[in-house]
Write an enzyme that holds these catalytic residues in place. Sequence first.
Site, short mmCIF file in Angstrom:
data_model
loop_
_atom_site.label_atom_id
_atom_site.label_comp_id
_atom_site.label_asym_id
_atom_site.label_seq_id
_atom_site.Cartn_x
_atom_site.Cartn_y
_atom_site.Cartn_z
N ARG A 3 13.59 68.99 48.89
CA ARG A 3 14.21 70.13 48.22
C ARG A 3 14.15 71.36 49.12
O ARG A 3 13.43 71.41 50.12
CB ARG A 3 13.50 70.43 46.89
CG ARG A 3 12.06 70.89 47.08
CD ARG A 3 11.50 71.57 45.85
NE ARG A 3 10.06 71.85 46.00
CZ ARG A 3 9.58 72.89 46.65
NH1 ARG A 3 10.40 73.74 47.25
NH2 ARG A 3 8.27 73.08 46.74
N GLY A 4 14.89 72.40 48.74
CA GLY A 4 14.78 73.67 49.43
C GLY A 4 13.60 74.47 48.88
O GLY A 4 12.95 74.08 47.91
N VAL B 278 6.41 76.55 49.15
CA VAL B 278 5.40 75.79 48.42
C VAL B 278 5.37 76.21 46.95
O VAL B 278 5.55 77.39 46.62
CB VAL B 278 4.01 75.97 49.06
CG1 VAL B 278 3.53 77.42 48.98
CG2 VAL B 278 2.98 75.03 48.43
N THR B 279 5.16 75.24 46.08
CA THR B 279 4.99 75.53 44.66
C THR B 279 3.98 74.56 44.07
O THR B 279 3.55 73.61 44.73
CB THR B 279 6.32 75.46 43.89
OG1 THR B 279 6.14 76.05 42.59
CG2 THR B 279 6.81 74.04 43.73
N CYS C 34 6.16 80.05 46.04
CA CYS C 34 7.53 80.23 46.54
C CYS C 34 7.60 81.23 47.69
O CYS C 34 8.66 81.78 47.99
CB CYS C 34 8.48 80.64 45.42
SG CYS C 34 8.57 79.40 44.10
N LEU D 247 14.05 72.19 37.91
CA LEU D 247 13.31 73.38 37.52
C LEU D 247 11.95 73.03 36.96
O LEU D 247 11.73 71.93 36.44
CB LEU D 247 14.11 74.22 36.51
CG LEU D 247 14.37 73.66 35.10
CD1 LEU D 247 13.20 73.89 34.16
CD2 LEU D 247 15.63 74.30 34.51
#
Length: 337
Positions: free
Chosen positions: A122-123, A126-127, A238, A221
């Site tokens: 994914r684009g 870090v999350t 993010c 999401l």
Amino acid sequence: SVDEIAPRADLANMAILVSFTAPIALSLCASSSWEALPSRAGPRPTVQVHNLWDQRVPYHEALAWQRRLLSERVASLRSGAAPAGDSLLLLQHPPVLTLGTASTLDNVRSDAPPFELVRTERGGEVTYHGPGQLVLYPILNLRAYRQDVHWYMRALEEVAIRTVRSVGLPAGRVEGLTGVWVDRRGGGSGGDGLTGVGEASPAKICAIGVKLSRWVTMHGLALNVETDLRDFEHIVPCGIADRPVTSMQREMERRGDERDRLECTSIRRGAAAAQAAAEPTPSMATVQALLLRHFAEVFDAELVPATAPIVTAHGLGGFESAPRPSADAELQALPHV
């Protein structure tokens, strides 16, 4: 009921970067930045929903599941065969940190974070994913909706915005940034202890990161409902260091703090005091039902329960799950946003 539901050629295969370093405006943008789909001449697309909202699916297994669904659809498009239908995965994860395609370790605060670190396609930066966070992974062929990646990102934001607003929280967009934010102007108790930023700052409540291949989507999401916000302390979420992360539970608690403060200073009286009655934090069951309701609205799609069995490394099913309460009573008490 919903609660039962389990361009150009160089854009055809892409990962979308969802974090920017532009300065953040303090005001939320109007939802007019999202454009509704035109009325359909034919039937609405059908989306099969794998509703595992109460189960903690290991990240690697959910990622493999998405990749399989995506590859099946891309293969059909390449061969000219009848396209496979759209799918929607709704679930939670055990604690995990994920990196986007261009992410570095600069935004990982801990030398040895306590959670697994996974790089994905994914684009974004870090999350964190973990219990109390609802994760929605749409596997959609955008030919049935709108072949516009920016529209798709705004549409996912719109789903989360409507969901958060449905429980009375002021959610919206922040110019120059992807995701959904809560406007904290209006008080509440002190700082959140995560970033040191004052409570008046917009706080991020939903992160978004996607990948597209031949206009078929994956990833999606992550909405913080009752997430343990301390788990975000191990990263710069993010890549945005100067804005806090929040959850629906935290924001409902803040509203209660503000209500108590106003009552103590006798600012609210009479009929206004009735509006200050305690507002319960919505349950995960309620929020997942709202999320699906608003997804169906925004994408003008018909959601149907998936009938195929879920096969995992643990066998059939095999995920850690919690009791599944009904959301019907709570939903009836909420406004239809």
